[in-house]
Design an enzyme around this catalytic site. Structure first.
Site, PDB file in Angstrom:
ATOM      1  CB  CYS A  83      66.155 -58.487  43.020  1.00  0.00           C
ATOM      2  SG  CYS A  83      67.654 -57.759  42.337  1.00  0.00           S
ATOM      3  CG  ASP A 490      30.414 -28.847  51.728  1.00  0.00           C
ATOM      4  OD1 ASP A 490      30.374 -27.660  52.063  1.00  0.00           O
ATOM      5  OD2 ASP A 490      29.630 -29.362  50.904  1.00  0.00           O
TER       6      ASP A 490
END
Length: 789
Positions: A83, A490
């Protein structure tokens, strides 16, 4: 008083003796430290007194000076975790180890990724530390070995589950007698018969829970095994006591057996479901070619792909996979690169064009030269990025990690309080009723669902995104992407193709032929565009007998005895060539952001041509989708304002930063961030590296090269701009899925524990609920596979 300890550190970033001297001087000023730094070997020999200075302090001092300390990375398979408390415990202990820079333990993949300094700590030390905690670890196996181990694990779990179910079924029947008064064989109600069935379930099949609980308690921590061992033991031993000493015994053998069986069933389903979350990696691996046709001693022979080396010449026939990354040396074809780039239309390839390994050769036989093989290929780089992303943690997981770390202890405390309240106030002196409520509390509360909520979603989300050509470098980048407010593009090579093309020409074909012949002597990108345009029209080209480039203005050349003057207005005026009203078209083209040129033949204006770096076909739609997602879209370019605004207008961008030098791009990103925006920068991953690094999310447009992948947080393969809004949608979908998982995991425990404490939940039902809570989280994560984006 401690003796001095000695270590050797690898130093990165030193360029000269001044660097090593500076580091040495600063380290020697630290309390109890003596250091010698060698710029040639890039090593620092350090003697230090651990009573006064720690290694982490030395490393921090070096990094503060602007240098780095060499680290290595190892991936470990971790065994025995049940767990989130287990994974958190291991991670916490590893991160406290001297020499470990960062450790991440993933419950879903049952693995650990550790960045460490090999001069201080060795891999064996880490494994030994994990083993001391009660788990086991080994260097990550090859994927085939992992798959085999997973199959063996599932087979073993299935055998235990079937055995447990067979022994538990008669006990479960006794439970139905109490609930529905059904008729069953009398022997089923015999205490000794029930004892005989429950004991092997409790102590043989369920022994794993006792082992896990012991190892955790020995290390002063607790996990799911502690809860299960406590809950089932309470039911089992109370039943033994009743069987031996009570005249009318109340037995709960069925409770302990059913709980163990249901938990095993849940774990089996969980492991089976988790294996499906890694299918994206398996799909990528299956894309790889298995053999290659190599040319050796003028003969074509088939060899395993592993034997191909850089420089080999390979023959690839129609319908075959490109074996490795390389360059076409002979032939022409079209190649389906959809499995790598997401682009469905085959790409035309000719001599000197690059090809990507594992893509499919469609219709022509080619000879290629291998440039990258094995782990250096584009596909191998992609697989590496996806694996790293799936093993990483998103910040959203922190809360679950913190809660899981204390959860079991809190639950044990609640269980004790529940028992006391029942035995003193609710049902005074009634041990049986008090025990039932306590067992229910212990069994229903498990942090498994919390631990699986985030990593399973990350695994599926990053895997599915990779199948589309979107590579997220890690869970933190996947999470941050959904928070974006602004995105900066860009221009060149990103919004545009990065290669000028002729858009307009006014004049006769013979003028175009002369123009292209003159430009053929030039290496300028505009000249290449003009020559390519004429060649596509299949015009005959001659060789210029003289050529002169006039920087900033144009060219003068002699072709077939004709004087060619190509350039701007000033050049033609200087050559005393008369301009006419047609020149007005020149201004219109320039207003559209095109580079326009006049063409004169033997002193007469004979034509005009416009060249432009054209926008990508998907640019307009991509920008439209991003705006629909309420993102501020900005274009960044070094072009002049007129050209920049013309391109921006074509794609639908209103905000433009023009005439920006490469080194100023990062400043523009910072400017937008200072407005309180979470910013993504989209570039080619090389020239835009500073801006990509500074942005909250750097998105590289590329074809899967290492440079682009390293420079960015997200890589878009193949340059398909529509994958950018898709990446943001994947981020939103994955984070939404994680939040659903966390909500139900928290809600389940928040509601389940009080209900169990109130005595409204039978222990076996609590066991079933606990088992299926983890399964439900993994199943919800797998729903991402069906999401259409």
């Amino acid at each position: 008083m401690s003796d001095n300890e000695k270590i050797t550190l690898g130093i990165t970033g030193m360029t000269c003796a001044a660097c090593s001297n500076r580091i040495e001087k600063v380290l020697n000023k630290m309390d109890g430290v003596e250091a010698q730094v060698n710029v040639t070997t890039e090593k620092a020999s350090v003697s230090y007194n651990p009573d006064h200075t720690q290694i982490d302090d030395i490393q921090a001092k070096i990094e503060k000076l602007g240098y780095g300390v060499e680290t290595e990375r190892v991936d470990l398979d971790v065994f025995g975790m049940t767990c989130a408390a287990c994974s958190n415990r291991i991670e916490k202990v590893l991160n406290k180890q001297t020499g470990i820079t960062q450790a991440t333990v993933n419950l879903a993949t049952e693995s650990a990724t550790v960045e460490y300094n090999p001069s201080i700590i060795e891999e064996a030390d880490m494994i030994h530390r994990i083993q001391k905690l009660g788990y086991d670890a080994k260097r990550k196996a090859e994927r085939e070995q992992q798959a085999s181990k997973k199959e063996q694990q599932l087979k073993k779990m299935k055998w235990k589950l079937v055995s447990s179910a067979i022994l538990t079924l008669p006990l479960f029947a006794t439970m139905l007698v109490h609930l529905f008064q059904i008729s069953i064989p009398a022997i089923f109600m015999n205490p000794w018969f029930q004892f005989a069935l429950a004991t092997p379930v409790q102590f043989i099949i369920g022994w794993q829970f006792y082992v896990g609980a012991y190892k955790n308690l020995r290390n002063k921590t607790a996990n799911m095994d502690v809860l299960v061992a406590l809950g089932t033991s309470a039911a089992y031993f109370y039943s033994v006591y009743e069987m031996l000493f009570a005249n009318m015994p109340h037995l709960y053998f069925e409770t302990s057996a059913v709980i163990i069986t249901l938990i095993l069933f849940g774990k089996y389903l969980e492991v089976a479901a988790k294996s499906k979350t890694t299918m994206a990696i398996s799909k990528l691996l299956h894309l790889q070619a298995k053999e290659a046709r190599v040319v050796r001693d003028d003969e074509e022979i088939m060899i395993p792909i592993e034997q191909v080396v850089v420089g080999d010449y390979l023959v690839v026939k129609p319908g075959e996979k490109i074996p490795v990354d390389g360059i076409v040396k002979k032939g022409q074809t079209s190649i389906d690169e959809s499995m790598i780039t997401g682009e469905s239309i085959p790409i035309e390839k000719g001599v000197e064009d690059a090809v990507i390994g594992s893509t499919i050769n469609k219709n022509g036989s080619i000879t290629m030269k291998a440039t990258k093989v094995g782990k250096d290929t584009a596909l191998a780089s992609i697989i590496k990025v996806v694996e790293e992303a799936q093993g990483s943690k998103a910040p959203i997981q922190r809360l679950a990690d913190v809660i899981s770390g204390y959860f079991v202890q809190i639950v044990v405390g609640i269980a004790l309080v529940t028992f006391l309240i029942w035995v003193i106030f609710v049902s005074p002196g009634n041990i049986e009723a008090s025990l039932v409520a306590t067992i229910a509390v212990l069994v229903i509360a498990c942090p498994c669902a919390l631990g699986l909520a985030t990593p399973t979603s990350i695994m599926v989300g990053t895997g599915k995104a990779a199948e589309s050509g979107i590579l997220f470098k890690g869970g933190e980048h996947l999470e941050r992407t959904h928070k974006l407010d602004a995105i900066i593009f860009d221009k060149t090579g990103t919004l545009t193709k990065g290669k000028p093309e002729v858009t307009d020409f006014i004049g006769e074909n013979d003028v175009l032929a002369l123009l292209a012949s003159a430009e053929k002597a030039s290496e300028h990108p505009l000249a290449e565009a003009i020559v390519s345009y004429a060649e596509r029209k299949q015009l005959p080209l001659a060789k210029a007998t003289s050529f002169e480039a006039i920087p900033g203005h144009g060219i003068v050349a002699l072709v077939d005895g004709k004087e060619m003057v190509v350039g701007n207005r000033k050049l033609l005026k200087d050559k005393q060539i008369e301009l006419n009203e047609q020149v007005e078209m020149l201004g219109k083209w320039e207003a559209q952001g095109k580079t326009a040129m006049l063409v004169a033949v033997d002193g007469q204006l004979s034509g005009m041509i416009a060249v432009q770096d054209t926008i990508k076909p998907s640019a307009v739609e991509a920008i439209t989708q991003l705006k629909a997602q309420n993102l501020q879209v900005i274009m960044l370019t070094g072009d002049n304002k007129t050209t920049a605004e013309a391109i921006a207008k074509q794609v639908g961008i209103n905000q433009v930063y023009a005439e920006v030098l490469p080194e100023q791009k990062a400043d523009k990103v910072k400017e937008v961030q200072l407005q309180g925006k979470t910013v993504a920068m989209v570039g080619d991953g090389i020239n835009d590296a500073p801006a990509l690094a500074l942005a909250d999310i750097g998105i590289a447009i590329d074809t899967g090269t290492e440079v682009a992948i390293e420079a960015s947080d997200v890589t878009i393969l193949g340059g398909e701009l529509l994958l950018i809004p898709k990446a943001i949608k994947w981020s939103h979908a994955t984070i939404r899925n994680i939040r659903q998982n966390l909500f139900w995991a928290f809600a389940y425990n928040s509601a389940g524990i009080p209900i169990a404490a109130a005595g409204l939940l039978a222990p076996w039902i609590a066991g079933a609920a606990m088992a299926f809570s983890s399964v439900s989280v993994v199943t919800n994560s797998l729903r991402l596979k069906r999401v259409k984006i």
